[in-house]
Design a protein around this motif. Structure first.
Motif, PDB file in Angstrom:
ATOM      1  N   TYR A  68       0.848  -1.190   0.000  1.00 50.66           N
ATOM      2  CA  TYR A  68       0.000   0.000   0.000  1.00 50.66           C
ATOM      3  C   TYR A  68       0.884   1.239   0.000  1.00 50.66           C
ATOM      4  O   TYR A  68       1.875   1.311   0.736  1.00 50.66           O
ATOM      5  N   HIS A  70       0.423   4.193   1.229  1.00 52.18           N
ATOM      6  CA  HIS A  70       0.441   5.010   2.444  1.00 52.18           C
ATOM      7  C   HIS A  70       1.371   4.467   3.531  1.00 52.18           C
ATOM      8  O   HIS A  70       1.782   5.215   4.412  1.00 52.18           O
ATOM      9  N   CYS A  71       1.735   3.197   3.464  1.00 47.89           N
ATOM     10  CA  CYS A  71       2.579   2.645   4.535  1.00 47.89           C
ATOM     11  C   CYS A  71       3.718   1.779   4.003  1.00 47.89           C
ATOM     12  O   CYS A  71       4.298   0.993   4.738  1.00 47.89           O
ATOM     13  N   ARG A  72       4.063   1.977   2.737  1.00 47.22           N
ATOM     14  CA  ARG A  72       5.146   1.152   2.189  1.00 47.22           C
ATOM     15  C   ARG A  72       6.499   1.593   2.741  1.00 47.22           C
ATOM     16  O   ARG A  72       6.697   2.750   3.099  1.00 47.22           O
ATOM     17  N   ASN A  90       5.645  -3.410   3.504  1.00 47.68           N
ATOM     18  CA  ASN A  90       4.808  -2.449   4.220  1.00 47.68           C
ATOM     19  C   ASN A  90       5.134  -2.435   5.695  1.00 47.68           C
ATOM     20  O   ASN A  90       5.457  -3.473   6.281  1.00 47.68           O
ATOM     21  N   PHE A  91       5.031  -1.247   6.300  1.00 52.28           N
ATOM     22  CA  PHE A  91       5.063  -1.141   7.753  1.00 52.28           C
ATOM     23  C   PHE A  91       3.705  -1.596   8.274  1.00 52.28           C
ATOM     24  O   PHE A  91       2.669  -1.318   7.661  1.00 52.28           O
ATOM     25  N   GLU A  98       2.570   2.715  14.388  1.00 52.54           N
ATOM     26  CA  GLU A  98       2.136   2.259  13.069  1.00 52.54           C
ATOM     27  C   GLU A  98       3.264   1.572  12.297  1.00 52.54           C
ATOM     28  O   GLU A  98       3.056   1.085  11.202  1.00 52.54           O
ATOM     29  N   ARG A  99       4.464   1.566  12.869  1.00 51.69           N
ATOM     30  CA  ARG A  99       5.629   1.016  12.172  1.00 51.69           C
ATOM     31  C   ARG A  99       6.365  -0.015  13.016  1.00 51.69           C
ATOM     32  O   ARG A  99       7.586  -0.084  13.001  1.00 51.69           O
TER      33      ARG A  99
END
Length: 143
Positions: A68, A70-72, A90-91, A98-99
């Motif tokens: 994704y 937004h969180c790659r 991804n994170f 979130e990571r």
């Protein structure tokens, strides 16, 4: 206004978990199968432009499983080559932020350096493989 947060003991949580698992396992695991099918819809609306771009397609082991946007995980750009920041990873949140974790595909021969660069740049300390040791009818032998 006060809100009371309900707390549960470890024993209560384990009992509820056991009851839930028994319920899902009933009728030949019907509940597990239904929940698994619901996962087909998760994330379908999220953009995956970086992984689907022509310059990055060959870096994906599975063309239908893309990170994704937004969180790659973004790698540092190498030699001013903007496409060098891509790795299929991804994170993922795990409780603290979130990571907390990184989920990625097993690297291809051509993306091995990118995989290890990600490990180095993100200061990854633990790597866990959560897949079968079989790929395209090739079984990897373990020691």
């Amino acid at each position: 206004m006060f809100y009371r947060v309900q707390t549960f003991s470890r024993t209560q949580i384990l009992q509820e978990f056991q009851i839930k698992c028994q319920s899902l396992a009933a009728n030949k695991n019907r509940g597990f199968k239904e929940e698994f099918e619901e996962l087909n819809e998760v994330g379908k609306y999220l953009p995956t432009r970086a992984g689907d771009s022509e310059t990055n397609r060959e870096k994906n082991r599975y063309p239908s499983i893309l990170p994704y946007d937004h969180c790659r995980v973004r790698l540092s750009v190498q030699n001013s080559h903007l496409q060098s920041d891509y790795v299929n990873a991804n994170f993922v949140p795990g409780g603290g932020s979130e990571r907390d974790f990184i989920c990625t595909q097993g690297p291809l021969q051509s993306t091995m350096a990118d995989f290890w660069r990600m490990v180095w740049e993100q200061n990854v300390r633990i790597i866990v493989m959560v897949t079968a040791l079989k790929y395209k009818d090739i079984v990897r032998k373990t020691n």
